[in-house]
Design a protein around this motif. Structure first.
Motif, PDB file in Angstrom:
ATOM      1  N   GLU A 160       0.815  -1.217   0.000  1.00 41.90           N
ATOM      2  CA  GLU A 160       0.000   0.000   0.000  1.00 41.90           C
ATOM      3  C   GLU A 160       0.847   1.265   0.000  1.00 41.90           C
ATOM      4  O   GLU A 160       0.311   2.367   0.152  1.00 41.90           O
ATOM      5  N   ASP A 161       2.161   1.100  -0.212  1.00 46.87           N
ATOM      6  CA  ASP A 161       3.070   2.249  -0.190  1.00 46.87           C
ATOM      7  C   ASP A 161       3.810   2.398  -1.517  1.00 46.87           C
ATOM      8  O   ASP A 161       3.878   1.458  -2.327  1.00 46.87           O
ATOM      9  N   TYR A 162       4.394   3.585  -1.694  1.00 51.50           N
ATOM     10  CA  TYR A 162       5.447   3.804  -2.685  1.00 51.50           C
ATOM     11  C   TYR A 162       6.753   3.937  -1.916  1.00 51.50           C
ATOM     12  O   TYR A 162       6.807   4.581  -0.859  1.00 51.50           O
ATOM     13  N   VAL A 163       7.803   3.341  -2.454  1.00 50.77           N
ATOM     14  CA  VAL A 163       9.132   3.477  -1.873  1.00 50.77           C
ATOM     15  C   VAL A 163       9.956   4.333  -2.828  1.00 50.77           C
ATOM     16  O   VAL A 163      10.142   3.984  -3.996  1.00 50.77           O
ATOM     17  N   VAL A 164      10.447   5.451  -2.318  1.00 50.08           N
ATOM     18  CA  VAL A 164      11.081   6.474  -3.160  1.00 50.08           C
ATOM     19  C   VAL A 164      12.580   6.481  -2.941  1.00 50.08           C
ATOM     20  O   VAL A 164      13.065   6.465  -1.798  1.00 50.08           O
ATOM     21  N   ASP A 165      13.313   6.533  -4.057  1.00 43.74           N
ATOM     22  CA  ASP A 165      14.766   6.678  -4.024  1.00 43.74           C
ATOM     23  C   ASP A 165      15.170   7.691  -5.086  1.00 43.74           C
ATOM     24  O   ASP A 165      14.685   7.644  -6.224  1.00 43.74           O
ATOM     25  N   GLY A 166      16.060   8.611  -4.708  1.00 47.43           N
ATOM     26  CA  GLY A 166      16.546   9.606  -5.660  1.00 47.43           C
ATOM     27  C   GLY A 166      16.945  10.889  -4.959  1.00 47.43           C
ATOM     28  O   GLY A 166      16.859  11.012  -3.721  1.00 47.43           O
ATOM     29  N   THR A 167      17.398  11.839  -5.745  1.00 47.64           N
ATOM     30  CA  THR A 167      17.874  13.112  -5.215  1.00 47.64           C
ATOM     31  C   THR A 167      17.272  14.264  -6.010  1.00 47.64           C
ATOM     32  O   THR A 167      17.202  14.214  -7.233  1.00 47.64           O
ATOM     33  N   LYS A 168      16.839  15.281  -5.302  1.00 47.96           N
ATOM     34  CA  LYS A 168      16.337  16.511  -5.917  1.00 47.96           C
ATOM     35  C   LYS A 168      17.186  17.677  -5.431  1.00 47.96           C
ATOM     36  O   LYS A 168      17.657  17.687  -4.283  1.00 47.96           O
ATOM     37  N   THR A 169      17.364  18.663  -6.298  1.00 46.64           N
ATOM     38  CA  THR A 169      18.209  19.794  -5.933  1.00 46.64           C
ATOM     39  C   THR A 169      17.570  21.111  -6.349  1.00 46.64           C
ATOM     40  O   THR A 169      16.630  21.136  -7.139  1.00 46.64           O
ATOM     41  N   TRP A 170      18.085  22.201  -5.789  1.00 46.04           N
ATOM     42  CA  TRP A 170      17.547  23.548  -6.006  1.00 46.04           C
ATOM     43  C   TRP A 170      16.081  23.631  -5.570  1.00 46.04           C
ATOM     44  O   TRP A 170      15.245  24.184  -6.276  1.00 46.04           O
ATOM     45  N   ILE A 171      15.796  23.096  -4.382  1.00 42.28           N
ATOM     46  CA  ILE A 171      14.430  23.060  -3.872  1.00 42.28           C
ATOM     47  C   ILE A 171      14.252  24.206  -2.869  1.00 42.28           C
ATOM     48  O   ILE A 171      14.803  24.169  -1.761  1.00 42.28           O
ATOM     49  N   SER A 172      13.479  25.201  -3.256  1.00 41.98           N
ATOM     50  CA  SER A 172      13.215  26.340  -2.375  1.00 41.98           C
ATOM     51  C   SER A 172      12.246  25.917  -1.270  1.00 41.98           C
ATOM     52  O   SER A 172      11.358  25.100  -1.485  1.00 41.98           O
ATOM     53  N   ASN A 173      12.435  26.503  -0.092  1.00 43.75           N
ATOM     54  CA  ASN A 173      11.571  26.246   1.073  1.00 43.75           C
ATOM     55  C   ASN A 173      11.644  24.797   1.541  1.00 43.75           C
ATOM     56  O   ASN A 173      10.723  24.306   2.224  1.00 43.75           O
ATOM     57  N   ALA A 174      12.717  24.093   1.188  1.00 41.85           N
ATOM     58  CA  ALA A 174      12.758  22.649   1.416  1.00 41.85           C
ATOM     59  C   ALA A 174      12.694  22.274   2.898  1.00 41.85           C
ATOM     60  O   ALA A 174      12.023  21.311   3.273  1.00 41.85           O
TER      61      ALA A 174
END
Length: 385
Positions: A144-158
């Motif tokens: 019943e879940d999503y499993v997330v892997d990865g990287t995000k950058t330049w995220i304002s208000n993170a």
């Protein structure tokens, strides 16, 4: 001035007064210290700024796009970072209002309207910027879940975001690639880390971070709209108002640079007369005012197109392209008008010059905007007559 209903004119006037009274007297100290503007953000909450894209049914105001653009311009005139603090938040509110399930709207929108929680968008990755179909962050189904892997950058208000609209691939093998993209409404928790803060030339005060997802779990109910494969289309629609907002930020920077230059040119004298009377300076002011006025009309035109319900990526792209390039030109002209003082940290002009480039590369680089514009021109058979 674009005519607005009385209520919306009052909103713009209220924000303008807030900027003149509360923002401009303190912005230099906050910006130079790279200090998060906690008190100003609280005032913005009280003014309802974070509810401008939230429907009234959920406690917001849901103003027209021209009003939204004008409020953004006023905030950016005071400090572009304040407009950035509400930019991604408003795009996420728009996405939720347009595509969210009833449960998602009920969970987030009332608290977003008051600013109790603020939202962020997580699109860009270290290995790629504007090519969103090439993202590598994955969300694989596990019960019943999503499993997330990865990287995000330049995220304002993170760091301070209560919800993050995370663009990811729920089906990395999908053809075409955009058919496998979804948006997860992620909240801070185990498996999600702010891996680093990014130092910037401008856009100070508001945090811009890199986010790392490693085994992060989100429930299936967190998928925006509840249907896989819709994320790319959803985000493209959201970016229409996002690009209008970035264009309006550019207008605010340009207006501040123009206003400061006009005032300085009347006060400063050389060779026995105010410097605006020297043709070289007067011509600069004339060109600055003309370019700003043209950019403003283009932004308001894009906002009206957006409100019409028609596809407006062409108009939003044009507005973002022209307004951002114009802001950079006007900021440089402001340095020229101020002479040596334009290079001094004792004047605000140097801040405008550092803030202006963000709008050129943010929310899709201007090179990408030109690609979008050209493609839409061909698809539409040229500009309407």
């Amino acid at each position: 001035m674009d005519p607005l209903a009385d209520e919306e004119e009052a909103i713009v006037a209220t924000v303008r007064a807030f900027v003149d009274r509360d923002v401009r007297p303190v912005v230099r100290e906050l910006e130079h210290g790279d200090v998060y503007p906690e008190r100003l953000i609280e005032r913005m909450k009280g003014l309802g700024v974070f509810g401008l894209a939230v429907p009234r049914a959920y406690g917001g105001v849901a103003v027209s796009a021209p009003c939204f653009a004008r409020v953004t311009e006023e905030l950016a005139r005071g400090w572009m970072s304040l407009a950035g603090a509400m930019g991604g938040h408003s795009v996420v509110a728009t996405l939720l209002a347009r595509f969210g399930t009833p449960g998602q709207r009920a969970r987030y929108l009332p608290r977003m309207a008051t600013g109790e929680i603020r939202a962020a968008m997580a699109l860009t990755e270290p290995g790629g910027g504007s090519d969103l179909q090439a993202i590598t962050t994955t969300a694989r189904r596990d019960g019943e879940d999503y499993v997330v892997d990865g990287t995000k950058t330049w995220i304002s208000n993170a760091r301070r975001a209560g919800v993050i609209a995370l663009l990811c691939k729920t089906d990395p093998a999908a053809t075409p690639p955009h058919a496998g993209i979804g948006i997860l409404l992620a909240e801070h928790g185990e498996g999600l880390a702010v891996s680093r803060d990014l130092s910037k030339l401008g856009y100070k005060g508001v945090e811009t971070c890199e986010l790392s997802f490693a085994g992060y779990r989100a429930p299936r109910a967190a998928l925006l709209g509840g249907e896989e494969g819709q994320g790319f289309t959803q985000m493209m629609k959201g970016l229409e108002i996002g690009r209008i907002q970035v264009a309006a930020r550019a207008l605010g920077v340009a207006r501040a640079a123009l206003d400061d230059s006009l005032a300085y040119a009347q006060q400063r004298e050389s060779f026995g007369k105010p410097i605006w009377r020297h043709q070289s300076v007067g011509n600069q002011l004339a060109d600055m005012a003309t370019r700003y006025s043209a950019a403003r009309q283009l932004v308001l035109h894009a906002a009206r197109c957006y409100d019409s319900g028609r596809r407006s990526d062409l108009e939003a792209g044009m507005a973002k392209l022209f307004a951002s390039e114009t802001a950079m030109e006007i900021a440089l002209s402001a340095v020229r008008v101020h002479g040596g003082y334009g290079y001094s940290t004792e004047f605000d002009v140097e801040r405008y010059f550092r803030d202006a480039p963000l709008m050129i590369v943010g929310e899709g680089t201007n090179e990408i905007q030109r690609n979008v514009i050209a493609a839409q021109l061909v698809a539409r058979g040229g500009l309407p007559r």
